[in-house]
Design an enzyme around this catalytic site. Structure first.
Site, PDB file in Angstrom:
ATOM      1  N   ALA A   1      32.779  45.050  47.894  1.00 31.82           N
ATOM      2  CA  ALA A   1      33.719  46.117  47.530  1.00 31.82           C
ATOM      3  C   ALA A   1      33.197  47.468  47.998  1.00 31.82           C
ATOM      4  CB  ALA A   1      33.935  46.125  46.018  1.00 31.82           C
TER       5      ALA A   1
ATOM      6  N   GLY B   1      32.193  40.599  47.728  1.00 31.78           N
ATOM      7  CA  GLY B   1      33.473  40.328  48.377  1.00 31.78           C
ATOM      8  C   GLY B   1      33.322  39.944  49.831  1.00 31.78           C
TER       9      GLY B   1
ATOM     10  N   GLU C   1      32.840  36.303  49.707  1.00 34.34           N
ATOM     11  CA  GLU C   1      34.102  35.670  49.308  1.00 34.34           C
ATOM     12  C   GLU C   1      35.083  35.651  50.481  1.00 34.34           C
ATOM     13  OE1 GLU C   1      34.599  36.442  44.590  1.00 34.34           O
ATOM     14  OE2 GLU C   1      34.429  38.244  45.801  1.00 34.34           O
TER      15      GLU C   1
ATOM     16  N   GLU D   1      27.659  40.335  41.502  1.00 34.13           N
ATOM     17  CA  GLU D   1      28.534  40.965  40.510  1.00 34.13           C
ATOM     18  C   GLU D   1      27.983  40.928  39.092  1.00 34.13           C
ATOM     19  OE1 GLU D   1      31.116  39.967  44.009  1.00 34.13           O
ATOM     20  OE2 GLU D   1      29.482  38.991  42.917  1.00 34.13           O
TER      21      GLU D   1
END
Length: 697
Positions: A61, A102, A105, A125
């Site tokens: 992020a 992210g 991911e 996270e």
């Protein structure tokens, strides 16, 4: 430009380009989505490669958008990953250097993954009190296996790609390369361009030979290690869903878990810490591109506990250190302690023998100030008395080379006065290390009125090099941390006057989450230190009120662990704090002498009086410009004073309680005749924030 699109033969290459770590902000996500759609529409393109520019595939992020509407704006990360996964042409992730959060991911949503060896891979996270929210808990167990995936998700720690590639049966990486990863990924994309259907991680099974038994074992382990943090157990249960649920159901549960954790005070505190740590190094009037002074050699004056610990920080960072003492015996003791500390690390397997030898080879000693003439940075760690400091800095002024930074490790004394002992006040700065200096993360950098900007910038950079959390403070008695702790300690003393025992106060504060209560902390640091400060206060500030119980304790020679007796009794060779009948009797007589009426005091009152005393004094520091920002105060207390991390520091905690409620409690405390009512007048900044409905952080 946040993502580039180019075509290499039949392969479209989409390159994330959002420095410094290709954060997946809104503009980047939109550009990648546009690239995927463009490649889909181009009949000449048979496969796609997604990679990252610079020194990262993607760090996840974009922290600049964290918590803002842009973070969720469409295409959000879930939508982007769904688009990539549904692409009719093979999509290959070319992963290098950093692939986290992210970013990982997104890579898991691609059909294939080619990684460069040495790439750091993580889902961190949990360190923000969250769980991966874009499929990480559902896809990683399917690609890597349940146990290694759970270990990564619950710890948040990075693992090198080649280590993960060795996991039996893993489908995380299709290829690991040492050469240029983009070239390898383009070639690989050409090879798989005709393969259909495109493989999807979501279609794999989350593997473990005995999943339920393992997950129950993991629950016991994780639960025991994370009692103050809800995220690790929530991560575990969400990973368990990858075993027990269909993919889409697991994804829904993951999103629910992510949103629930976002609202917890623990996650808010950890996110606050994340940003506070990054902003602490920024100084309003010192540009980030300020040229730095060269620091290639360090001098340390004093070979005691503090001087030795300070020296170890620089030796650990590969910088040569010269320690100066007045007597050879003191030098020998200091060097022996450094050796003992390193040998202990070697025995525990934390330090290799060759590293130990390298560090000791960087250390030299002297009894002569002239031997410091080549040092770029000289730090004094001598007795905390202004006359002693004066003698040291006058000698340094004579021998130090032009441009050398002269630093004082003072914990309370006036850095401007210390600078005045030299003809170069612009080169003088405070570097307040915390004991043990080779362990504690905090470094208070005290900016004098004459301290040059390049000196300040250099010391902040040095703090980073020696792995400290450096926080800037202006000049005042005690700077940020010790000025605040004095008010905390005064309240602890008043609580004794009103009927509390030292162990009751300590237990309440430790239950709240402090590493150590005020009386155990006093015994560890030495109660004579506080006694010396109070003696100064009786002259400088005769109107300041203290409990006399601390002075009575010191008059008995009970200075703490070093004398085997303080607020507690100690057995030789042990640190266990044993309640003392001597102290009980001392407090009984003291209360009688002042006519105190004792009462039952709740843990909540104990905690709030101590913590809100920190908050009110910090508000004064902010008003006076001693501290730059409230988050800096939190960093000082989280890294130097054992404040519980999951509460985010005193200012973050005050915001969580609500500043209106803080002030209401302060008004109640002010009515207590045994307390210092004047102190509980809200600092102007605190009163203003309450009136405006605002918060510190």
């Amino acid at each position: 430009m946040t993502a580039h699109y180019e075509v290499r033969g039949p392969v479209a290459v989409i390159t994330l380009d959002n420095p410094p770590v290709n954060g997946l902000g809104f503009a980047t996500r939109a550009a990648v989505a546009a690239g995927v759609e463009r490649a889909e529409a181009d009949p000449a393109v048979t496969a796609l490669v997604i990679t990252g520019a610079g020194k990262a595939f993607s760090g996840g992020a974009d922290i600049k958008e964290f918590g803002s509407p842009k973070a969720l704006a469409e295409p959000n990360l879930l939508s982007l990953i769904a688009l990539v996964e549904a692409c009719s042409k093979p999509v290959v992730a070319a992963i290098h250097t950093v692939c986290m959060g992210g970013g990982l991911e997104l890579a898991l949503g691609c059909h294939y993954r080619v990684a460069q060896s040495g790439t750091k891979v993580a889902l961190p996270e949990v360190k923000l009190g969250l769980l991966p929210g874009a499929g990480g808990t559902q896809r990683l167990p399917r690609a890597l296996g349940v146990e290694p995936a759970l270990n990564m998700i619950v710890s948040g720690e990075p693992v090198e790609a080649q280590m993960l590639a060795m996991v039996p049966g893993q489908r995380l990486f299709d290829k690991i390369v040492d050469a240029d990863v983009l070239d390898a990924a383009v070639k690989f994309a050409e090879e798989v361009s005709e393969k259909r259907p495109c493989p999807k991680v979501r279609d794999l099974k989350a593997r473990h030979p005995n999943a339920e038994a393992y997950l129950q074992f993991a629950r016991n382990m994780v639960g025991g290690m994370s009692k103050n943090f809800p995220a690790p157990l929530r991560c575990l249960e969400t990973v368990a869903n990858a075993v027990n649920m269909k993919f889409d159901d697991g994804m829904r549960a993951e999103r629910e878990g992510f949103m629930a954790l976002m609202m917890t005070p623990e996650s808010k505190a950890l996110r606050h810490l994340f940003f506070a740590e990054r902003v602490a190094s920024k100084i309003a009037d010192v540009p980030e591109d300020t040229p730095l002074r060269t620091v290639a050699k360090v001098g340390v004056i004093g070979a005691g506990t503090m001087g030795g610990g300070i020296s170890m920080n620089f030796l650990n960072a590969g910088l040569p250190v010269t320690i100066l003492e007045t007597k050879q015996e003191a030098l020998d003791r200091g060097v022996a302690t450094i050796r003992k500390n390193y040998e202990s690390q070697v025995k525990k397997g934390k330090l290799k023998e060759d590293k130990y030898a390298q560090r000791m080879a960087l250390l030299s000693t002297t009894l002569n100030y002239a031997d410091l003439k080549d040092c770029d940075l000289i730090i004094e760690a001598v007795f905390e008395e202004i006359g002693v400091k004066e003698a040291v800095f006058k000698q340094l002024d004579e021998v130090a080379k032009p441009g050398a930074i002269l630093a004082s490790n003072t914990s309370t004394l006036d850095v401007d006065k210390i600078a005045s002992f030299t003809k170069r006040p612009q080169d003088v700065v405070g570097m307040h290390f915390f004991s043990p200096a080779n362990v504690m993360k905090l470094l208070e950098v005290v900016r004098g009125k004459a301290t040059a900007k390049d000196v300040l910038a250099t010391v902040m950079a040095i703090g980073k090099k020696i792995k400290k959390t450096a926080v800037v403070s202006g000049v005042c008695d005690g700077f940020i941390g010790n000025r605040m702790i004095e008010q905390y300690s005064r309240q602890a003393g008043f609580l004794l006057d009103e009927g509390c025992t030292p162990q009751q106060v300590d237990k309440a504060v430790e239950k709240f989450g402090f590493a150590m209560g005020p009386f155990r902390m006093g015994d560890l640091a030495g109660n004579d230190i506080g006694w010396a400060i109070r003696k100064r206060r009786y002259v400088d500030k005769p109107g300041m009120k203290y409990s006399a119980s601390s002075d009575r304790l010191c008059e008995l020679g009970r200075f703490g662990q070093k004398t085997g007796a303080g607020w507690y009794d100690y057995q030789a060779g042990k640190r266990d704090a044993i309640p003392s009948p001597v102290v009980d009797e001392l407090l009984k007589k003291h209360r009688e002498s002042i006519g105190a009426k004792t009462r039952d005091i709740s843990d909540e009152e104990i905690v709030h009086r101590l913590v809100f005393a920190l908050v009110n004094e910090a508000a004064h520091l902010l008003e006076e410009g001693i501290a730059q920002r409230a988050s800096d105060v939190d960093m000082v207390y989280l890294t130097g004073y054992g404040f519980p991390i999951w509460r985010g520091g005193p200012m973050c905690y005050a915001d969580t309680v609500g500043l209106f409620n803080v002030v209401q409690a302060m008004k109640r405390f002010a009515k207590n005749p045994m307390d210092d009512g004047a102190f509980w007048t809200p600092a102007p900044l605190l009163a203003r924030l309450v009136a405006e409905g605002k918060s510190f952080t």
